[in-house]
Motif scaffolding. Structure first.
Motif, short mmCIF file in Angstrom:
data_model
loop_
_atom_site.label_atom_id
_atom_site.label_comp_id
_atom_site.label_asym_id
_atom_site.label_seq_id
_atom_site.Cartn_x
_atom_site.Cartn_y
_atom_site.Cartn_z
N ASN A 18 0.86 -1.19 -0.10
CA ASN A 18 -0.05 -0.05 -0.07
C ASN A 18 0.82 1.38 -0.15
O ASN A 18 0.23 2.33 -0.28
CB ASN A 18 -0.92 -0.15 1.41
CG ASN A 18 -1.89 -0.95 1.04
OD1 ASN A 18 -2.32 -1.48 0.02
ND2 ASN A 18 -2.72 -1.28 2.02
N TYR A 19 2.01 1.03 0.30
CA TYR A 19 2.92 2.44 0.47
C TYR A 19 3.94 2.62 -0.66
O TYR A 19 5.18 2.84 -0.57
CB TYR A 19 3.85 2.12 1.95
CG TYR A 19 2.86 2.72 3.17
CD1 TYR A 19 2.97 4.17 3.57
CD2 TYR A 19 2.24 1.81 3.62
CE1 TYR A 19 2.14 4.38 4.55
CE2 TYR A 19 1.35 2.19 4.89
CZ TYR A 19 1.61 3.27 5.33
OH TYR A 19 0.47 3.74 6.24
N ALA A 20 3.69 1.47 -1.65
CA ALA A 20 4.48 1.42 -2.89
C ALA A 20 5.12 2.82 -3.39
O ALA A 20 6.20 2.77 -3.85
CB ALA A 20 3.95 0.67 -3.67
N ASN A 21 4.23 3.85 -3.35
CA ASN A 21 4.55 5.14 -3.94
C ASN A 21 4.92 6.06 -3.03
O ASN A 21 4.78 7.45 -3.38
CB ASN A 21 3.12 5.55 -5.00
CG ASN A 21 2.80 4.70 -5.82
OD1 ASN A 21 3.93 4.07 -6.57
ND2 ASN A 21 1.70 4.50 -6.01
N ILE A 22 5.25 5.72 -1.72
CA ILE A 22 5.47 6.72 -0.54
C ILE A 22 6.96 7.49 -1.13
O ILE A 22 7.80 6.95 -1.81
CB ILE A 22 5.76 5.88 0.68
CG1 ILE A 22 5.71 7.00 1.75
CG2 ILE A 22 7.20 5.49 0.73
CD1 ILE A 22 5.55 6.31 3.29
N THR A 23 6.98 8.87 -0.74
CA THR A 23 7.78 9.51 -1.09
C THR A 23 9.29 9.49 -0.39
O THR A 23 10.25 9.69 -1.00
CB THR A 23 7.55 10.90 -1.46
OG1 THR A 23 6.98 11.56 -0.31
CG2 THR A 23 6.54 11.00 -2.49
N HIS A 24 8.90 9.47 1.04
CA HIS A 24 10.07 9.29 1.75
C HIS A 24 10.76 7.95 1.72
O HIS A 24 10.33 7.06 2.46
CB HIS A 24 9.71 9.59 3.19
CG HIS A 24 10.53 10.02 4.13
ND1 HIS A 24 11.48 10.85 4.04
CD2 HIS A 24 10.70 9.68 5.53
CE1 HIS A 24 12.50 10.94 5.07
NE2 HIS A 24 12.09 10.19 5.80
N CYS A 25 11.94 7.87 1.06
CA CYS A 25 12.45 6.51 0.94
C CYS A 25 13.98 6.78 0.75
O CYS A 25 14.49 7.79 0.08
CB CYS A 25 12.12 6.03 -0.38
SG CYS A 25 12.80 4.38 -0.79
N ARG A 26 14.77 5.97 1.30
CA ARG A 26 16.14 6.24 1.53
C ARG A 26 16.81 4.80 1.08
O ARG A 26 16.25 3.79 1.17
CB ARG A 26 16.69 6.82 2.90
CG ARG A 26 16.14 8.03 3.28
CD ARG A 26 16.53 8.27 4.61
NE ARG A 26 18.09 8.38 4.86
CZ ARG A 26 18.66 8.83 6.03
NH1 ARG A 26 17.77 9.34 6.83
NH2 ARG A 26 19.96 9.23 6.13
N TYR A 27 18.00 4.97 0.24
CA TYR A 27 18.62 3.57 -0.29
C TYR A 27 20.10 3.47 0.07
O TYR A 27 20.78 4.61 0.31
CB TYR A 27 18.53 4.05 -1.87
CG TYR A 27 17.34 4.54 -2.45
CD1 TYR A 27 16.64 3.26 -3.09
CD2 TYR A 27 16.70 5.50 -2.67
CE1 TYR A 27 15.32 3.51 -3.73
CE2 TYR A 27 15.54 5.73 -3.22
CZ TYR A 27 14.89 4.68 -3.58
OH TYR A 27 13.30 5.03 -4.32
N PHE A 28 20.23 2.31 -0.02
CA PHE A 28 21.70 1.88 0.73
C PHE A 28 22.31 0.76 0.01
O PHE A 28 21.47 -0.04 -0.74
CB PHE A 28 21.56 1.42 2.06
CG PHE A 28 20.79 2.62 3.09
CD1 PHE A 28 21.35 3.43 3.69
CD2 PHE A 28 19.20 2.67 3.19
CE1 PHE A 28 20.94 4.52 4.37
CE2 PHE A 28 18.89 3.61 3.86
CZ PHE A 28 19.50 4.60 4.56
N SER A 29 23.50 0.49 -0.07
CA SER A 29 24.16 -0.56 -0.62
C SER A 29 25.36 -1.12 0.41
O SER A 29 25.90 -0.47 0.93
CB SER A 29 24.75 -0.29 -1.97
OG SER A 29 25.67 0.55 -2.04
N VAL A 30 25.41 -2.36 0.33
CA VAL A 30 26.27 -3.19 0.85
C VAL A 30 26.94 -4.34 0.15
O VAL A 30 26.35 -5.15 -0.23
CB VAL A 30 25.96 -3.52 2.28
CG1 VAL A 30 24.96 -4.69 2.37
CG2 VAL A 30 27.29 -4.42 3.14
N ASP A 31 28.31 -4.15 -0.29
CA ASP A 31 28.75 -5.07 -1.41
C ASP A 31 28.14 -4.84 -2.66
O ASP A 31 27.70 -3.93 -3.09
CB ASP A 31 28.71 -6.66 -0.77
CG ASP A 31 29.61 -7.22 -1.87
OD1 ASP A 31 30.36 -7.02 -2.67
OD2 ASP A 31 29.64 -8.60 -1.64
#
Length: 339
Positions: A18-31
């Motif tokens: 239901n929150y698929a289009n939420i704008t408050h999103c942060r992205y990360f990567s490890v390896d």
């Protein structure tokens, strides 16, 4: 006892979608692994310790975590009733099988659900302002361990010190000098990949930075004086440890990964000088396994992986003294001797 009925699992996954289009999103990567954390304003509380591995955007994150704070953020009336009942009854539980993992911690009134197949997670807290500050240091650790341990990775309760060309792991239980050893290396030229949980590829023995927070006892005057300008705000009545968010205050002390050359068990002696001596694999396993497996709630199969790691890497014990510069110098010398 199945506190969360199986029919509610689909409701939880629907809630995440239901929150698929939420704008408050942060992205990360490890390896090579990418993930995103999205939700309401509480997202930022739980992302602070992950800042060093943050990305501006990841097009197709392999894991999605929905972070919500308070009952009003839940759109499903069934889930609202379930969470309200859990809080009122103070019924802590842990449920896990090959498909799902769900648990509720009554001491913090927080609920976590992880779908192991779809790699989606819901983390709900009743009130983010009442969460113990220490939990912000290693957020979602149980989710990450189940997501990343599916192939070639293992989490180890350990610090990591070294250079881009190679480093050492410093595993041990609390109070053994792990954090003191790590923080003594600030300004020495050595770098850290973390002070609490390290992600290790146990095929290649490359270790990765995930959490960039250091926690140390409030009665540690030497470290406190060196880092007093970095210590996060704390409550003198409830907070047992100081926190230093290294990505904010000590970014030059951090690196994202290194090749592990050895495992070194720290042992604080209280003497002035520091000495390093060889150790056996059994001692390394005792330093790694109990605290790692207890904290992560791992199956016994984890012990076999940790045992293999302990046997395949050179092993040492560092008997640390009170002279901090001698600790970093000893580690530098050890790294120079390792192939």
């Amino acid at each position: 006892m199945n506190v969360v009925q199986a029919e509610n699992f689909s409701l939880i996954t629907d809630e995440i979608k239901n929150y698929a289009n939420i704008t408050h999103c942060r992205y990360f990567s490890v390896d090579t692994n990418t993930f995103c954390i999205k939700g309401d304003g509480s997202v930022d509380n739980f992302c602070r310790s992950l800042q060093f591995i943050e990305e501006s955007y990841c097009p197709k994150p392999a894991l999605t975590i929905l972070q919500l704070n308070g009952l009003k953020t839940i759109t499903s009336s069934v889930l609202q009733k379930m969470f309200k009942a859990l809080v009122e009854q103070q019924n802590s539980f842990w449920q896990e099988d090959e498909h799902y993992c769900a648990w509720f911690e009554s001491s913090f009134n927080r609920f976590t659900f992880f779908d192991k197949k779809q790699h989606i997670c819901l983390h709900w807290v009743e009130n983010v302002n009442t969460i113990h500050k220490g939990l912000f240091s290693i957020p979602y650790i149980h989710v990450f361990s189940r997501w990343l341990s599916r192939e070639k990775y293992v989490f180890i309760h350990s610090a990591g010190i070294g250079h881009q060309t190679g480093g050492i792991l410093l595993p041990s239980k609390g109070g053994s000098g792990k954090t003191t050893t790590t923080l003594s290396c600030i300004g020495s030229g050595l770098k850290t990949i973390g002070d609490d949980f390290i992600l290790l590829n146990y095929h290649t023995f490359e270790a990765f930075n995930l959490y960039s927070v250091a926690q140390f006892e409030r009665n540690h005057a030497i470290i406190e004086n060196r880092l007093k300008h970095c210590i996060a705000p704390y409550n003198s009545h409830t907070d047992e440890k100081y926190q230093v968010y290294m990505a904010e205050h000590l970014p030059d002390f951090l690196i994202k990964s290194f090749q592990v050359k050895a495992i070194v068990i720290p042992n604080f002696t209280g003497e002035t000088n520091t000495m390093i001596q060889p150790a056996d694999a059994g001692k390394i396993l005792l330093g790694i396994a109990p605290s790692t497996m207890f904290a992560l709630k791992t199956p016994m199969s984890y012990l076999s992986v940790l045992g293999n790691v302990s046997r395949q890497l050179p092993a040492y014990q560092i008997n640390t003294g009170t002279k901090l510069s001698a600790i970093s110098e000893s580690l530098q010398q050890l790294l120079l001797t390792l192939p």
